[in-house]
Design a protein around this motif. Structure first.
Motif, PDB file in Angstrom:
ATOM      1  N   ASN A 105       0.825  -1.200   0.000  1.00  0.00           N
ATOM      2  CA  ASN A 105       0.000   0.000   0.000  1.00  0.00           C
ATOM      3  C   ASN A 105       0.859   1.250   0.000  1.00  0.00           C
ATOM      4  O   ASN A 105       0.541   2.240  -0.653  1.00  0.00           O
ATOM      5  N   ARG A 106       1.932   1.171   0.733  1.00  0.00           N
ATOM      6  CA  ARG A 106       2.860   2.295   0.789  1.00  0.00           C
ATOM      7  C   ARG A 106       3.388   2.592  -0.623  1.00  0.00           C
ATOM      8  O   ARG A 106       3.479   3.738  -1.046  1.00  0.00           O
ATOM      9  N   PHE A 107       3.728   1.540  -1.315  1.00  0.00           N
ATOM     10  CA  PHE A 107       4.224   1.699  -2.686  1.00  0.00           C
ATOM     11  C   PHE A 107       3.146   2.275  -3.600  1.00  0.00           C
ATOM     12  O   PHE A 107       3.405   3.194  -4.381  1.00  0.00           O
ATOM     13  N   ARG A 108       1.923   1.749  -3.441  1.00  0.00           N
ATOM     14  CA  ARG A 108       0.822   2.272  -4.260  1.00  0.00           C
ATOM     15  C   ARG A 108       0.600   3.760  -3.964  1.00  0.00           C
ATOM     16  O   ARG A 108       0.314   4.543  -4.854  1.00  0.00           O
ATOM     17  N   ASP A 109       0.755   4.117  -2.700  1.00  0.00           N
ATOM     18  CA  ASP A 109       0.594   5.521  -2.341  1.00  0.00           C
ATOM     19  C   ASP A 109       1.621   6.385  -3.043  1.00  0.00           C
ATOM     20  O   ASP A 109       1.328   7.483  -3.512  1.00  0.00           O
ATOM     21  N   ILE A 110       2.840   5.872  -3.091  1.00  0.00           N
ATOM     22  CA  ILE A 110       3.903   6.633  -3.756  1.00  0.00           C
ATOM     23  C   ILE A 110       3.556   6.815  -5.228  1.00  0.00           C
ATOM     24  O   ILE A 110       3.659   7.896  -5.787  1.00  0.00           O
ATOM     25  N   ILE A 111       3.102   5.710  -5.830  1.00  0.00           N
ATOM     26  CA  ILE A 111       2.706   5.788  -7.232  1.00  0.00           C
ATOM     27  C   ILE A 111       1.606   6.817  -7.434  1.00  0.00           C
ATOM     28  O   ILE A 111       1.661   7.665  -8.324  1.00  0.00           O
ATOM     29  N   LYS A 112       0.610   6.753  -6.543  1.00  0.00           N
ATOM     30  CA  LYS A 112      -0.506   7.671  -6.697  1.00  0.00           C
ATOM     31  C   LYS A 112      -0.032   9.106  -6.535  1.00  0.00           C
ATOM     32  O   LYS A 112      -0.523  10.017  -7.212  1.00  0.00           O
ATOM     33  N   GLY A 113       0.940   9.277  -5.638  1.00  0.00           N
ATOM     34  CA  GLY A 113       1.513  10.607  -5.466  1.00  0.00           C
ATOM     35  C   GLY A 113       2.143  11.103  -6.753  1.00  0.00           C
ATOM     36  O   GLY A 113       1.960  12.250  -7.162  1.00  0.00           O
ATOM     37  N   ARG A 114       2.860  10.191  -7.431  1.00  0.00           N
ATOM     38  CA  ARG A 114       3.488  10.570  -8.700  1.00  0.00           C
ATOM     39  C   ARG A 114       2.442  10.932  -9.745  1.00  0.00           C
ATOM     40  O   ARG A 114       2.584  11.887 -10.497  1.00  0.00           O
ATOM     41  N   VAL A 115       1.393  10.102  -9.771  1.00  0.00           N
ATOM     42  CA  VAL A 115       0.338  10.366 -10.750  1.00  0.00           C
ATOM     43  C   VAL A 115      -0.303  11.716 -10.464  1.00  0.00           C
ATOM     44  O   VAL A 115      -0.602  12.491 -11.374  1.00  0.00           O
ATOM     45  N   LYS A 116      -0.468  11.997  -9.170  1.00  0.00           N
ATOM     46  CA  LYS A 116      -1.102  13.241  -8.784  1.00  0.00           C
ATOM     47  C   LYS A 116      -0.298  14.439  -9.276  1.00  0.00           C
ATOM     48  O   LYS A 116      -0.856  15.414  -9.768  1.00  0.00           O
ATOM     49  N   GLU A 117       1.022  14.326  -9.138  1.00  0.00           N
ATOM     50  CA  GLU A 117       1.873  15.429  -9.578  1.00  0.00           C
ATOM     51  C   GLU A 117       1.653  15.768 -11.043  1.00  0.00           C
ATOM     52  O   GLU A 117       1.694  16.921 -11.444  1.00  0.00           O
ATOM     53  N   ASP A 118       1.467  14.721 -11.804  1.00  0.00           N
ATOM     54  CA  ASP A 118       1.391  14.909 -13.256  1.00  0.00           C
ATOM     55  C   ASP A 118      -0.012  14.663 -13.775  1.00  0.00           C
ATOM     56  O   ASP A 118      -0.200  14.267 -14.916  1.00  0.00           O
ATOM     57  N   LEU A 119      -0.974  14.892 -12.926  1.00  0.00           N
ATOM     58  CA  LEU A 119      -2.338  14.477 -13.258  1.00  0.00           C
ATOM     59  C   LEU A 119      -2.837  15.075 -14.573  1.00  0.00           C
ATOM     60  O   LEU A 119      -3.471  14.402 -15.374  1.00  0.00           O
ATOM     61  N   ILE A 153     -10.002   3.256 -12.661  1.00  0.00           N
ATOM     62  CA  ILE A 153     -10.591   4.573 -12.878  1.00  0.00           C
ATOM     63  C   ILE A 153     -11.044   5.157 -11.548  1.00  0.00           C
ATOM     64  O   ILE A 153     -10.902   6.345 -11.277  1.00  0.00           O
ATOM     65  N   GLU A 154     -11.552   4.280 -10.691  1.00  0.00           N
ATOM     66  CA  GLU A 154     -12.003   4.713  -9.376  1.00  0.00           C
ATOM     67  C   GLU A 154     -10.859   5.361  -8.594  1.00  0.00           C
ATOM     68  O   GLU A 154     -11.003   6.427  -8.002  1.00  0.00           O
ATOM     69  N   GLU A 155      -9.704   4.671  -8.613  1.00  0.00           N
ATOM     70  CA  GLU A 155      -8.554   5.217  -7.901  1.00  0.00           C
ATOM     71  C   GLU A 155      -8.126   6.553  -8.491  1.00  0.00           C
ATOM     72  O   GLU A 155      -7.785   7.492  -7.778  1.00  0.00           O
ATOM     73  N   LEU A 156      -8.161   6.596  -9.814  1.00  0.00           N
ATOM     74  CA  LEU A 156      -7.785   7.846 -10.467  1.00  0.00           C
ATOM     75  C   LEU A 156      -8.729   8.974 -10.086  1.00  0.00           C
ATOM     76  O   LEU A 156      -8.309  10.105  -9.855  1.00  0.00           O
ATOM     77  N   ALA A 157     -10.019   8.638  -9.997  1.00  0.00           N
ATOM     78  CA  ALA A 157     -10.990   9.648  -9.608  1.00  0.00           C
ATOM     79  C   ALA A 157     -10.679  10.153  -8.199  1.00  0.00           C
ATOM     80  O   ALA A 157     -10.800  11.342  -7.900  1.00  0.00           O
ATOM     81  N   ASP A 158     -10.263   9.229  -7.347  1.00  0.00           N
ATOM     82  CA  ASP A 158      -9.855   9.604  -5.996  1.00  0.00           C
ATOM     83  C   ASP A 158      -8.712  10.598  -6.021  1.00  0.00           C
ATOM     84  O   ASP A 158      -8.704  11.604  -5.310  1.00  0.00           O
ATOM     85  N   ILE A 159      -7.698  10.243  -6.838  1.00  0.00           N
ATOM     86  CA  ILE A 159      -6.526  11.109  -6.946  1.00  0.00           C
ATOM     87  C   ILE A 159      -6.943  12.479  -7.456  1.00  0.00           C
ATOM     88  O   ILE A 159      -6.505  13.515  -6.952  1.00  0.00           O
ATOM     89  N   LEU A 160      -7.837  12.447  -8.427  1.00  0.00           N
ATOM     90  CA  LEU A 160      -8.344  13.698  -8.976  1.00  0.00           C
ATOM     91  C   LEU A 160      -8.986  14.539  -7.882  1.00  0.00           C
ATOM     92  O   LEU A 160      -8.728  15.737  -7.756  1.00  0.00           O
ATOM     93  N   GLY A 161      -9.798  13.863  -7.060  1.00  0.00           N
ATOM     94  CA  GLY A 161     -10.458  14.565  -5.973  1.00  0.00           C
ATOM     95  C   GLY A 161      -9.458  15.190  -5.016  1.00  0.00           C
ATOM     96  O   GLY A 161      -9.611  16.337  -4.599  1.00  0.00           O
ATOM     97  N   GLU A 162      -8.400  14.424  -4.700  1.00  0.00           N
ATOM     98  CA  GLU A 162      -7.395  14.947  -3.793  1.00  0.00           C
ATOM     99  C   GLU A 162      -6.669  16.130  -4.386  1.00  0.00           C
ATOM    100  O   GLU A 162      -6.441  17.149  -3.745  1.00  0.00           O
ATOM    101  N   LYS A 163      -6.310  15.953  -5.650  1.00  0.00           N
ATOM    102  CA  LYS A 163      -5.532  16.986  -6.319  1.00  0.00           C
ATOM    103  C   LYS A 163      -6.315  18.298  -6.372  1.00  0.00           C
ATOM    104  O   LYS A 163      -5.790  19.363  -6.119  1.00  0.00           O
ATOM    105  N   LEU A 164      -7.588  18.192  -6.723  1.00  0.00           N
ATOM    106  CA  LEU A 164      -8.387  19.402  -6.885  1.00  0.00           C
ATOM    107  C   LEU A 164      -9.015  19.830  -5.575  1.00  0.00           C
ATOM    108  O   LEU A 164      -9.725  20.812  -5.511  1.00  0.00           O
TER     109      LEU A 164
END
Lengths: 366, 505
Positions: free
Chosen positions: A8-22, A100-111
């Motif tokens: 999960n920690r690794f997935r979080d890091i990945i999601k963080g990266r995706v968020k940066e470049d969303l 897509i669900e996870e991405l939507a989450d990231i989107l929500g966090e980012k915005l």
């Protein structure tokens, strides 16, 4: 398992990266049309711990097989799953899979999108019981024959009692398993989103693409909040028609523009299928703002004031910049409803602005 | 034997007995059957059930489970070098596979127990790793996950900067060195005097003064450089001298300990796998297999030792070389007489019927590591038989191509890949560089550039530990360069010679 924590920690890091470049990932058109549970592959720069190591190009190595000097050998990799003879060249892209669900989450966090507060009869939870589980105790009538038998068989085999010649299995108390139920609580918030898209001749391919991307992500985000969200799709030029999701995301039409046609159809749909005191209604309308006549615009404004604004959670209008469109409709709306909370207007100049526009629409948490 | 089925337990007993009869001498070995998901977890943890929390294990796990799910790779066997040895079998494999794995594992266990490079290994590493995990968890509770994890990232980035041979070297203690240096202090720089009355003529007082002054200066200069001798165990140096907080120091020492634990496995990969493969194929084909299993065995075995044109399979090279050695010592194809024989025909049919092969490979498994193993036993004939070649990157075609089949080149390349585990050698040259407390690292250049982006990132991490500017001397694009990171910016400049000024050559 302990590894889940690290994973999960690794997935979080990945999601963080995706968020940066969303922005980059979101404005890709390829994801459109995927379901929320579907995975998308996202290429990321390799996540790695840097060490002092040799560059890959000069390295080369020793191989084995036929061939003469100058024959290609392909990218050096690990033979037979055994690595370590030299680490991977660091230039590979890491492909991660996110739903897509996870991405939507990231989107929500980012915005920093707020959670949406449903209106009306909020918490109608329905409780259902479902026989899904197994328990070691229970009434005989609910005995699960198959798994009890399996347990007994396992016990026989592992203790060496099992005799294939005479396959008699006698279950004992601890082999037995019984069906048991679980309570499933279903929150019953009802919401419908109606997307209206202008597909008239003045909307170019790029404009439509922007609309599709934006509505796709809005859809993904809303679906996260409303289990069982209903969606309806309307496309219009001079006349409006209801289409399915597939068509909405693929179609290309052309013709004149009568915005009121879409609004009328939308009103019909709401009145027919979604009694407004039970439903959260979200109409979204995307257009280049080029209406056929000012008369029609006036009619639209009337529809908005009389029907949509009182009856929907919020009415969203997104205007795409277009070479041909005048963009007049947005101005008219601004003039008519200068400080109305119930209508959200947003202008989308280009692909890069999609995220900002999503924030405009969903940032208020209505 | 925790959870082996009676059937497997029976097979295990037989294999253990056969292995012992063959002369294998192993630690007691405990087999456990686990699911593929567990095996992926353990593999991600480097074989251990408990490790400190870190995302890199999660990344490894994701990679392993993805490749398993897509059917790209499968882990058959895993064994941990502890006493007793633990080995894992994957649930659902064929019985034949399980037997093969057991035979293979006994080979490994024998190797772990007897090979000299494992003689310094902590055999209770399983507990040690668990203790490490507990300590790091405690730090996480106290200082927060992000802070500790970031620091672990930094440490892991320097993980390979250890001296792999240091556990085996008994260095003179620093005191005895001082003593041997201090004795000739007053005499060595003067001319030799045999007659006392001639002393002032041979060594006039001015000369003595001059010499003493010169010597003093020299001494001062060498003392300004610290450490006096370059230190290859960079991690140890940082542990001792970098301004770290207690918990940081402890984390760094944990990373270092674990790196040292894994080092001998890296140093003997080819031999270890070769040895285990040699024995699984012997034990299985001679004693264990029944007729119906032979095809599956051949399939599995050939998969294990298959070598791709661009890959380096330690199983393959190891087993072939082991067999080659056994054959040569059986036939007496060694020693001066053999070396000096020029007659190809005679060499081909050379058989002194010595039968020393078995004895020889047991000796080899005891005292060699990969580098010495290949250096000593890899012959030209062996290279030709196995169709080895060297490949390299062709700038024109932008791909990797076969370069040569020249024996010397192949051997040099192989040995180079294995020396220091294919990692560049970096040393602490000076901890007071330019008299500013800057850390100077030197890369012992061996013809291959460091990868620039990784190098700069790693240097930044060194800075995080050292707390003062850090420099690295290396060769890049055929020019000696010095890279410096001062916490803000990264600069590099060319220098005249690979070694900076002020260092005694």
């Amino acid at each position: 398992m302990a590894i889940k924590e690290d994973h999960n920690r690794f997935r979080d890091i990945i999601k963080g990266r995706v968020k940066e470049d969303l922005k980059k990932y979101v404005s890709h058109g390829e994801m459109i049309g995927k379901r929320e549970k579907e995975f998308v592959k996202i290429p990321l720069p390799h996540i790695d711990i840097p060490t002092f190591r040799y560059g890959p190009k000069q390295r080369g190595g020793v191989g084995q097989g036929d061939g003469k000097s100058g024959d290609g050998v392909g990218e050096p990799g690990d033979g037979s799953g055994q690595g370590q003879a030299g680490s991977e060249p660091g230039e590979h892209l890491l492909e991660v899979e996110l739903s897509i669900e996870e991405l939507a989450d990231i989107l929500g966090e980012k915005l920093e999108l707020p959670r949406i507060l449903p209106k009306g009869n909020k918490n109608i939870d329905s409780v259902k019981t479902k026989y899904t589980g197994l328990a070691p105790v229970g009434p005989e009538s609910l005995r699960h024959f198959k798994s009890s038998y399996k347990n007994a068989l396992k016990r026989y085999v592992s203790s060496g009692l099992y005799n294939p010649e005479d396959p008699v299995i006698i279950p004992i108390r601890r082999d037995l398993e019984y069906r048991t139920y679980k309570k499933v609580v279903k929150p019953q918030t009802k919401a419908v989103v109606i997307y209206m898209m202008d597909v008239s001749g003045s909307m170019g391919e790029e404009q439509k693409e922007i609309v599709r991307i934006e509505s796709f992500w809005i859809n993904a985000w809303l679906k996260k909040h409303y289990k069982g969200l209903e969606t309806r799709f309307i496309i219009h030029d001079a006349a409006a028609k209801e289409v399915d999701e597939e068509t909405f995301f693929r179609t290309s039409e052309s013709g004149g523009t009568l915005i009121s046609s879409a609004y009328k159809l939308c009103q019909n749909i709401i009145e027919m299928d979604y009694p407004i005191h039970e439903w959260n209604v979200y109409p979204f309308h995307f257009s280049d703002g080029d209406n056929w006549s000012s008369e029609d615009t006036r009619y639209c404004l009337k529809l908005l004031t009389e029907f949509f604004l009182p009856n929907s959670n919020v009415f969203c209008y997104g205007q795409v910049e277009s070479k041909y469109g005048s963009g007049q409709f947005l101005k008219d709306l601004q003039k008519e409803f200068p400080d109305d909370e119930r209508i959200i207007l947003s202008q989308i100049e280009s692909r890069d602005k999609i995220l900002d526009s999503i924030r405009d629409f969903l940032g208020k948490g209505k | 034997m925790a959870n082996l089925t009676p059937e497997l337990e029976k097979a295990r007993l037989r294999i253990a007995k056969v292995a012992a009869n063959c002369g294998l001498d192993y630690f007691e070995t405990i087999f456990e059957i686990i699911t593929y998901d567990q095996i992926n977890q353990f593999a991600a943890y480097g074989g251990f059930p408990v490790r400190y929390p870190h995302w890199k294990f999660g990344m490894e796990y994701e990679h392993l489970s993805k490749s398993y799910e897509y059917g790209l790779s499968k882990i058959y066997e895993m064994v941990i070098n502890t006493d007793p040895c633990y080995a894992y079998l994957m649930e659902g494999n064929l019985l034949m596979d399980q037997k093969l794995v057991m035979a293979h594992v006994y080979g490994h266990c024998d190797f772990f127990k007897n090979n000299i490079w494992f003689s310094k290994t902590n055999r209770k590493m399983m507990d040690q790793m668990a203790n490490h995990a507990t300590r790091i968890r405690r730090y996480i509770d106290r200082y927060g996950q992000d802070r500790v994890e970031n620091f672990i990232d930094v440490c892991l980035s320097l993980e390979n900067l250890i001296d792999r041979h240091s556990p085996y070297v008994e260095r003179p203690t620093s005191r005895s060195k001082e003593e041997s240096n201090s004795k000739p202090e007053n005499e060595s720089h003067l001319l030799k005097v045999t007659r006392p009355y001639m002393r002032d003529y041979i060594n006039p007082p001015e000369f003595v003064r001059d010499q003493q002054k010169k010597r003093h200066e020299e001494l001062e200069r060498s003392q300004r450089k610290f450490p006096v001798e370059s230190e290859r165990d960079v991690l140890k140096f940082l542990l001792q001298y970098a301004p770290l907080e207690d918990w940081e120091q402890d984390v760094l020492s944990i990373i270092r300990d674990e790196a040292y634990y894994f080092a001998p496995q890296g140093m003997t990969k080819v031999m270890n796998e070769g040895w285990a493969s040699y024995w699984h194929s012997r034990i299985m084909t001679e004693h264990i297999l029944n007729d119906s299993e032979i095809i599956d065995f051949a399939d599995h075995h050939s998969g294990t030792v298959a070598m791709q044109p661009n890959g380096f399979n330690p199983y393959k090279i190891g087993i072939e070389l082991m067999r080659n050695i056994e054959d040569r010592w059986n036939k007496g194809q060694f020693g001066r007489e053999w070396e000096e024989c020029d007659d190809i025909k005679e060499k081909k049919h050379w058989d002194r019927k010595l039968g020393l092969g078995r004895q020889k490979i047991f000796e080899v498994r005891k005292i060699y590591n990969d580098v010495t193993f290949l250096d000593e036993f890899m012959t030209e004939d062996f290279c030709v038989q196995n169709k080895f070649f060297v490949y390299r990157f062709n700038e024109k075609t932008q791909r990797f191509e076969i370069d040569t089949r020249d024996f010397k080149a192949i051997k040099a390349k192989l040995l180079f890949q294995l020396t220091n585990f294919g990692q560049p050698i970096i040393r602490v040259q000076n901890a007071n560089f330019e008299n500013r407390g800057e850390l100077l690292l030197e890369h012992l250049y061996e013809g291959i550039d460091l990868q620039p982006d990784y190098m700069s990132q790693t240097l930044r991490n060194v800075y995080k530990i050292w707390g003062r500017p850090v420099c690295l001397v290396t060769v890049m694009d055929n020019e000696a360069q010095i890279f410096r990171f001062d916490g803000q910016e990264f600069v590099h400049k060319n220098i005249a010679s690979p070694l900076p000024q002020g260092s005694p050559a």
